[in-house]
Design a protein around this motif. Structure first.
Motif, short mmCIF file in Angstrom:
data_model
loop_
_atom_site.label_atom_id
_atom_site.label_comp_id
_atom_site.label_asym_id
_atom_site.label_seq_id
_atom_site.Cartn_x
_atom_site.Cartn_y
_atom_site.Cartn_z
N LEU A 1 0.82 -1.20 0.00
CA LEU A 1 0.00 0.00 0.00
C LEU A 1 0.86 1.26 0.00
O LEU A 1 0.58 2.22 -0.71
N PHE A 2 1.93 1.23 0.79
CA PHE A 2 2.84 2.37 0.86
C PHE A 2 3.50 2.61 -0.49
O PHE A 2 3.56 3.73 -0.98
N VAL A 3 3.98 1.54 -1.12
CA VAL A 3 4.65 1.67 -2.42
C VAL A 3 3.68 2.17 -3.47
O VAL A 3 3.99 3.07 -4.25
N SER A 4 2.45 1.64 -3.51
CA SER A 4 1.50 2.09 -4.52
C SER A 4 1.10 3.55 -4.28
O SER A 4 0.92 4.31 -5.22
N ALA A 5 0.97 3.96 -3.02
CA ALA A 5 0.66 5.36 -2.72
C ALA A 5 1.81 6.27 -3.15
O ALA A 5 1.59 7.34 -3.71
N ALA A 6 3.04 5.84 -2.91
CA ALA A 6 4.21 6.63 -3.30
C ALA A 6 4.29 6.75 -4.81
O ALA A 6 4.58 7.82 -5.35
N LEU A 7 4.01 5.66 -5.53
CA LEU A 7 4.05 5.70 -6.98
C LEU A 7 2.96 6.60 -7.53
O LEU A 7 3.17 7.34 -8.48
N ALA A 8 1.78 6.54 -6.95
CA ALA A 8 0.68 7.40 -7.39
C ALA A 8 1.06 8.85 -7.17
O ALA A 8 0.84 9.71 -8.01
N GLY A 9 1.64 9.17 -6.02
CA GLY A 9 2.07 10.53 -5.74
C GLY A 9 3.13 10.99 -6.72
O GLY A 9 3.11 12.12 -7.19
N ASP A 10 4.05 10.09 -7.06
CA ASP A 10 5.11 10.42 -8.01
C ASP A 10 4.51 10.72 -9.39
O ASP A 10 4.93 11.67 -10.05
N ALA A 11 3.51 9.97 -9.79
CA ALA A 11 2.87 10.21 -11.09
C ALA A 11 2.19 11.57 -11.10
O ALA A 11 2.25 12.30 -12.10
N GLU A 12 1.54 11.93 -10.02
CA GLU A 12 0.87 13.22 -9.95
C GLU A 12 1.88 14.36 -9.96
O GLU A 12 1.67 15.38 -10.62
N VAL A 13 2.98 14.20 -9.24
CA VAL A 13 4.03 15.22 -9.23
C VAL A 13 4.58 15.41 -10.64
O VAL A 13 4.72 16.54 -11.12
N LYS A 14 4.86 14.31 -11.34
CA LYS A 14 5.39 14.41 -12.70
C LYS A 14 4.38 15.06 -13.64
O LYS A 14 4.75 15.86 -14.50
N ALA A 15 3.10 14.75 -13.46
CA ALA A 15 2.06 15.37 -14.28
C ALA A 15 1.99 16.87 -14.02
O ALA A 15 1.88 17.67 -14.96
N GLY A 16 2.07 17.27 -12.76
CA GLY A 16 2.07 18.69 -12.42
C GLY A 16 3.28 19.41 -12.98
O GLY A 16 3.17 20.52 -13.52
N GLN A 17 4.44 18.79 -12.88
CA GLN A 17 5.66 19.39 -13.42
C GLN A 17 5.58 19.52 -14.94
O GLN A 17 6.06 20.50 -15.51
N ALA A 18 4.96 18.55 -15.60
CA ALA A 18 4.81 18.61 -17.05
C ALA A 18 3.94 19.79 -17.46
O ALA A 18 4.19 20.45 -18.48
N VAL A 19 2.92 20.10 -16.66
CA VAL A 19 2.05 21.24 -16.94
C VAL A 19 2.83 22.54 -16.80
O VAL A 19 2.78 23.42 -17.69
N ILE A 20 3.58 22.69 -15.72
CA ILE A 20 4.39 23.90 -15.52
C ILE A 20 5.42 24.03 -16.64
O ILE A 20 5.60 25.11 -17.22
N ASP A 21 6.10 22.94 -16.94
CA ASP A 21 7.11 22.94 -18.00
C ASP A 21 6.47 23.34 -19.34
O ASP A 21 7.03 24.14 -20.09
N GLY A 22 5.29 22.80 -19.61
CA GLY A 22 4.59 23.14 -20.85
C GLY A 22 4.24 24.61 -20.93
O GLY A 22 4.40 25.26 -21.97
#
Length: 140
Positions: A15-36
């Protein structure tokens, strides 16, 4: 008893690993928006830069021209950065991020931009705000 404890620990770890991976995906998505948005601003593509703005921003700045005027006059380091990199990020909930962006402005000075992003109903992230300040850097 040992098997039960191992199963519980394994489940918690998964559960911890899947939560961390989900958070990482959201962070990368947010950074992609700012970068764009930053790349669109650098390329003078106002319509594309505006597309990354959340509905609350578009209510305040209802046209591309009013949005670009605000960015140009109020956020010169964001409008034309020499360079930028992502700093600290904080997930404020399952749909909200705060992302620090370290910017070298067109004047060669260091700035810190703090972006807030919200996940929209379609799953995409959009920028809800940005605050900018001169960075406190020490030179030796």
């Amino acid at each position: 008893m040992r098997r039960t404890a191992f199963a519980v620990v394994s489940l918690l770890f998964a559960l911890f690993v899947s939560a961390a991976l989900a958070g990482d995906a959201e962070v990368k998505a947010g950074q992609a928006v700012i970068d764009g948005q930053l790349k669109a601003l650098i390329a003078n593509d106002g319509a594309k830069a505006y597309s990354f703005a959340a509905p609350n921003v578009k209510r305040i700045f209802p046209t591309v021209d009013t949005f670009m005027n605000m960015v140009t006059n109020g956020y010169p380091p964001v409008r034309q950065p020499q360079s930028y990199s992502f700093g600290k990020v904080e997930q404020m909930g399952p749909t909200s991020l705060i992302q620090q962006v370290l910017i070298v402005g067109p004047d060669g000075k260091d700035y810190e931009a703090v972006y807030t992003l919200e996940q929209e109903p379609d799953g995409s992230f959009q920028i809800t705000g940005c605050s900018l300040r001169a960075a406190n850097s020490l030179s030796t």
